[in-house]
Motif scaffolding. Structure first.
Motif, PDB file in Angstrom:
ATOM      1  N   ALA A 200      51.001  10.556  39.975  1.00 19.34           N
ATOM      2  CA  ALA A 200      50.257  11.163  38.699  1.00 19.34           C
ATOM      3  C   ALA A 200      50.407  12.707  38.732  1.00 19.34           C
ATOM      4  O   ALA A 200      50.999  13.184  37.485  1.00 19.34           O
TER       5      ALA A 200
ATOM      6  N   GLU B  64      42.374  13.384  37.721  1.00 20.92           N
ATOM      7  CA  GLU B  64      41.403  12.659  36.615  1.00 20.92           C
ATOM      8  C   GLU B  64      42.028  12.576  35.310  1.00 20.92           C
ATOM      9  O   GLU B  64      42.566  13.737  34.623  1.00 20.92           O
TER      10      GLU B  64
ATOM     11  N   VAL C 259      45.302   8.734  35.718  1.00 16.72           N
ATOM     12  CA  VAL C 259      45.360   7.944  36.531  1.00 16.72           C
ATOM     13  C   VAL C 259      44.680   6.620  35.690  1.00 16.72           C
ATOM     14  O   VAL C 259      43.805   6.584  34.982  1.00 16.72           O
ATOM     15  N   ASP C 260      44.950   5.373  36.378  1.00 22.21           N
ATOM     16  CA  ASP C 260      44.390   4.140  35.486  1.00 22.21           C
ATOM     17  C   ASP C 260      42.884   3.916  36.346  1.00 22.21           C
ATOM     18  O   ASP C 260      42.568   4.569  37.180  1.00 22.21           O
ATOM     19  N   ALA C 261      42.487   3.011  35.787  1.00 22.35           N
ATOM     20  CA  ALA C 261      40.917   2.681  36.052  1.00 22.35           C
ATOM     21  C   ALA C 261      40.768   2.237  37.608  1.00 22.35           C
ATOM     22  O   ALA C 261      39.750   2.611  38.036  1.00 22.35           O
ATOM     23  N   GLU C 262      41.574   1.644  38.072  1.00 26.35           N
ATOM     24  CA  GLU C 262      41.747   1.160  39.476  1.00 26.35           C
ATOM     25  C   GLU C 262      41.922   2.337  40.270  1.00 26.35           C
ATOM     26  O   GLU C 262      40.936   2.446  41.277  1.00 26.35           O
TER      27      GLU C 262
ATOM     28  N   PRO D  89      49.269   6.985  44.548  1.00 32.73           N
ATOM     29  CA  PRO D  89      48.961   7.042  43.118  1.00 32.73           C
ATOM     30  C   PRO D  89      48.795   8.490  42.670  1.00 32.73           C
ATOM     31  O   PRO D  89      49.160   8.894  41.580  1.00 32.73           O
TER      32      PRO D  89
END
Length: 136
Positions: free
Chosen positions: A24, A97, A100-103, A20
């Motif tokens: 990103a 930062e 990316v998503d919350a996970e 991930p």
């Protein structure tokens, strides 16, 4: 937690984050790459290209180089300026930062926490008394 269990947990966290983060950072790099004039490959042409850029484009070009280096590092090709034995440099976390998503953000927090733990345990294992001038 035993050392091997802690190492396995850290390895699993690195494995969960690496993809991930790389995605990103690559997406950010691609967005910047599309906004800039085409970047030549040769060193002489690249220098002329950099010199011809305006201030904002030059800043974006520098960020593009940084993101490309971090992507390479995450892919297992250590980049200059980042320790080869650090699987995920703090710079990669910082650049990801907000992208990316919350996970993944939660995984970043967990990784930072786990990365700080060895330093805390080393410091707490020594009893230092500055008044007596030493550590046990």
């Amino acid at each position: 937690m035993t050392t091997s269990t802690a190492e396995a947990a850290s390895a699993a966290l690195v494995a969960a984050l690496r993809g991930p983060l790389q995605n990103a950072l690559a997406e950010r790099a691609d967005t910047i790459r599309q906004a800039l004039p085409a970047r030549p490959e040769g060193p002489e042409e690249r220098l002329a290209w950099l010199q011809a850029l305006g201030q904002e484009d030059a800043r974006q070009a520098a960020l593009l180089d940084r993101l490309d280096a971090l992507c390479a590092h995450l892919a297992g090709r250590p980049a200059l300026g980042y320790p080869a034995d650090v699987p995920i440099p703090e710079a990669a976390l910082e650049e990801a930062e907000g992208f990316v998503d919350a996970e993944v953000a939660a995984l970043i927090t967990a990784y930072r926490k786990r990365s700080a733990e060895p330093f805390q345990s080393i410091e707490s294992s020594h009893d230092c008394d500055e008044d007596s001038g030493g550590c046990d």
